[in-house]
Design a protein around this motif. Structure first.
Motif, mmCIF file in Angstrom:
data_model
loop_
_atom_site.group_PDB
_atom_site.id
_atom_site.type_symbol
_atom_site.label_atom_id
_atom_site.label_comp_id
_atom_site.label_asym_id
_atom_site.label_seq_id
_atom_site.Cartn_x
_atom_site.Cartn_y
_atom_site.Cartn_z
ATOM 1 N N TYR A 42 65.627 -2.268 -10.617
ATOM 2 C CA TYR A 42 66.155 -3.627 -10.661
ATOM 3 C C TYR A 42 66.060 -4.204 -9.253
ATOM 4 O O TYR A 42 66.661 -3.651 -8.330
ATOM 5 N N VAL A 86 74.385 -2.082 -12.206
ATOM 6 C CA VAL A 86 74.085 -1.773 -13.604
ATOM 7 C C VAL A 86 75.219 -0.909 -14.140
ATOM 8 O O VAL A 86 75.666 0.033 -13.470
ATOM 9 N N ASP A 90 74.006 1.305 -19.133
ATOM 10 C CA ASP A 90 72.817 0.445 -19.009
ATOM 11 C C ASP A 90 72.843 -0.768 -19.937
ATOM 12 O O ASP A 90 71.805 -1.372 -20.196
ATOM 13 N N VAL A 93 74.117 -5.851 -16.732
ATOM 14 C CA VAL A 93 73.714 -5.975 -15.333
ATOM 15 C C VAL A 93 74.602 -7.054 -14.722
ATOM 16 O O VAL A 93 74.742 -8.140 -15.285
#
Length: 114
Positions: A42, A86, A90, A93
């Motif tokens: 990310y 995060v 998962d 975000v």
């Protein structure tokens, strides 16, 4: 003592090797924060884009744009993403980004929705 240091440095430089990266990715802006979670990277950029990259497959998976803001001159610019987090599962975000008039915005992305 000086001879020993000179010999050690000479040996180190003789056997040194270049380290080459396995992959290279080009981001859409300057990357400010990076989080690596499993096989996803990310990258929060200074142009207001969160890039989600599958680094094992070497391809861009998603690009999420947060709303633009006005700078102190009144021009529209991309909001800088200062921090990317995060969740442990998962599913979410969390982004900390630049807001209007020097404020900070906290955004949550869940199911690809801001």
């Amino acid at each position: 003592m000086k001879v020993l240091i000179t010999v050690l440095l000479t040996v180190i430089f003789l056997f040194a090797k270049d380290i080459k990266p396995l992959y290279e990715f080009e981001a859409s802006g300057n990357v400010i924060d990076i989080v690596v979670k499993k096989n996803l990277l990310y990258a929060g950029c200074d142009n207001g884009v969160l890039e989600i990259i599958d680094w094992q497959k070497q391809k861009l998976k998603k690009e999420i744009k947060i709303p633009d803001i006005h700078d102190f001159m009144g021009d529209i610019i991309g909001a800088k993403i200062f921090s990317v987090d995060v969740s442990p599962d998962d599913s979410k975000v969390i982004l900390l980004s630049q807001g209007e008039s020097g404020a900070r915005n906290l955004s949550i992305i869940e199911n690809d929705q801001l």
